[in-house]
Design an enzyme around this catalytic site. Structure first.
Site, short mmCIF file in Angstrom:
data_model
loop_
_atom_site.label_atom_id
_atom_site.label_comp_id
_atom_site.label_asym_id
_atom_site.label_seq_id
_atom_site.Cartn_x
_atom_site.Cartn_y
_atom_site.Cartn_z
N GLU A 1 0.83 -1.22 0.00
CA GLU A 1 0.00 0.00 0.00
C GLU A 1 0.86 1.27 0.00
OE1 GLU A 1 -3.07 -0.21 3.04
OE2 GLU A 1 -4.12 -1.78 1.92
N GLU B 1 -5.54 -8.31 -0.47
CA GLU B 1 -6.25 -8.02 0.80
C GLU B 1 -7.71 -7.78 0.45
OE1 GLU B 1 -4.70 -5.19 3.65
OE2 GLU B 1 -2.64 -5.66 3.03
O1 AHR Z 1 -5.12 -5.95 6.91
C1 AHR Z 1 -4.99 -4.83 7.74
C2 AHR Z 1 -4.30 -3.67 7.07
O2 AHR Z 1 -5.09 -3.17 6.04
C3 AHR Z 1 -2.99 -3.97 6.39
O3 AHR Z 1 -1.91 -3.92 7.27
C4 AHR Z 1 -2.89 -2.89 5.36
O4 AHR Z 1 -2.18 -3.30 4.22
C5 AHR Z 1 -4.32 -2.53 5.06
O5 AHR Z 1 -4.53 -1.17 5.09
#
Ligand code: AHR
Length: 503
Positions: free
Chosen positions: A173, A292
């Site tokens: 990210e 994610e």
């Molecule tokens: O999964 C939780 C968090 O969400 C992770 O650390 C990050 O990559 C995202 O913003």
């Protein structure tokens, strides 16, 4: 009762489903690692301190890959802190989550845990506070057979054989202002390019993932992917996507339609990657790693905010029946994009926004979202089919009118097994679905199971871990080449069919 229809035809094949879309994510965050996968002293811990009850549930889920060690955590992480004798490993401030990191688990333990979980590791390198040299060194430590500084250190630390980690994320990210040392697309693209080249010099077999946007609402979404890929196109294989969903301002209808947002994000990233392909006159195609995704209530379930605690209770969302239905719908979105989404990781595996919850020293149990994941991962295999559903629409404030039926189907040509994965997005109305199966030779009905409940807020807890579980529904009727079944209001459904193996 309202009705919808769809068609199952092996000729309408989207693509083979890559098993890697059934991946998960373990971050050094809250109790995911400590108290989650690792808890020495727990009655079910093995000799290395891994909880065997969590391992068993991970295998039951059918998880194929596990991303590690972050997440936001990785952008401040020194991987060397997590190797060698445990007693000598430093305790560090983790700036991403304001916790104290003991480094009792590092790359060697994670690789060993993955072997036990029967999952492929997916490693992220720190492109926040660190860069090319540290990333190349980690590849050398993990994958080089021996005879060099870092590989010999791995052998000395007890791992004679290389870990053979193939999939690597180039940071996490990096478009997000919350990220430690977050970057512009240009700065990140240049760094990712240089890092990828160095990592590939150590091990040419790597598969690399460039950071895409943190979600579709980022101001830089689209432009970020285009610029990053222009810098990295020839040296990466995937671009990442992340999305989390929750009901906003009481708008439940839009929450149930979260898959529409996921579809839109995938379509936009595919278009952007292909734009760069055209611009660069490249014959190579960049695929998508949705590494994610989940329902996440975020600031509504922050947990223990005591700063610098070790493994505090953070983001331990307790998922409802409705959340499980949305998760099922997000899996449908991944399946219907099987031609380009080749990897995905639900976030996260245990305790932190997770399908598995544990108590320190106590039991582990399956949250509601565990069930659609397990069943979709087990039966949604083979080829994804285009099913072209038609039927009623439901109004949503965020996405306008969306189909009440969210549906996808799969066909395993080796076994002839077919699966229909269907979500009824109406809170109040059942839906009758008629499926044209005339193109499936020797078709017969196996079963219909559904996740539904009169209480949309029903949860599974320590004391009532099976409050929400899949239920067997009346067998679908097969007549005149059509299968008919009824979807309860607000439900996730799996309809299994058997056919003659397709030649
Ligand atoms: O999964 C939780 C968090 O969400 C992770 O650390 C990050 O990559 C995202 O913003």
């Amino acid at each position: 009762m309202k009705q919808a229809s769809l068609t199952l035809d092996p000729a309408f094949r989207i693509a083979a489903i890559d098993p890697r879309i059934r991946g998960s994510f373990v971050e050094h965050l809250g109790r995911c690692v400590y108290g989650g996968i690792y808890e020495p002293g727990h009655p079910d811990a093995d000799a290395d301190g891994f909880r065997t009850d969590v391992l068993a549930l991970t295998r039951e889920l059918g998880v194929t890959t596990v991303r590690y060690p972050g997440g936001n955590f990785v952008s401040g992480y020194r991987w060397e802190d997590g190797i060698g004798p445990r007693a000598e490993r430093p305790r560090r401030l983790d700036l991403a989550w304001k916790t104290l990191e003991t480094n009792k688990v590092g790359v060697d333990e994670f690789a060993a845990w993955c072997r036990r979980a029967q999952a492929e590791p997916m490693m992220a390198v720190n492109l926040g506070t660190r860069g090319v040299e540290e990333a190349a060194a980690l590849v050398e430590y993990s994958n080089h057979p021996g005879g060099s500084y870092w590989s010999d250190l791995r052998v000395k630390n007890g791992a004679k054989e290389p870990h053979g980690i193939k999939i690597w994320c180039l940071g996490n990210e990096m478009d997000g202002p919350w990220q430690i040392a977050h970057k512009t697309a240009r700065d990140y693209g240049i760094l990712a390019n240089q890092t990828a080249k160095a990592m590939r010099l150590v091990d040419p077999e790597l598969e690399l993932v460039a950071c895409g946007s943190s979600n579709r609402r980022m101001a830089t979404f689209g432009a970020w992917e285009a610029e990053v890929l222009e810098h990295t196109y020839n040296v990466v294989d995937y671009v990442s996507l992340h999305s989390y969903y929750k009901p906003k301002d009481g708008d439940f209808a839009s929450f149930l339609a979260s898959g529409v947002d996921m579809d839109a994000m995938i379509d936009a990233v595919v278009a952007t990657a292909d734009f760069v392909k055209a611009k660069l006159r490249s014959s190579k195609t960049i695929n998508l790693s949705y590494d994610e995704w989940n329902v996440w209530y975020g600031s509504e379930t922050p947990g223990d905010d005591t700063p610098w605690a070790v493994a505090p209770n953070l983001f331990q969302d307790q998922y409802t029946l409705a959340d499980a239905v949305v998760v099922g719908s997000l899996i449908n979105s991944l399946l219907r994009h099987a031609d380009r989404v080749k990897m995905a990781s639900f976030a996260q595996l245990v305790n932190v926004i997770a399908p598995i919850t544990t108590e320190n020293g106590g039991p582990a149990w399956r949250q509601t979202i565990f069930h659609p994941m397990r069943l979709a991962f087990q039966y949604g295999i083979g080829d994804a089919l285009r099913v072209e559903p038609t039927g009623p629409l439901v109004e949503t404030p965020e996405y306008g009118a969306v189909p009440q039926l969210d549906c996808t189907a799969t066909l395993d040509s080796e076994t002839g097994d077919a699966a229909i994965l269907a979500v009824n997005r109406s809170l109040t109305e059942p839906l009758l679905v008629e499926t044209d199966v005339r193109a499936l030779s020797g078709v017969r009905v196996v079963e219909h199971v559904a996740l539904h409940d009169a209480d949309r807020d029903a949860t599974n807890t320590r004391d009532n871990p099976d409050r929400v579980v899949p239920q067997t529904m009346p067998a679908p009727v097969l007549e005149d080449g059509r299968v008919r079944f009824e979807l309860p209001p607000l439900s996730w459904n799996l309809i299994r069919l058997a056919t003659s193996p397709q030649s």
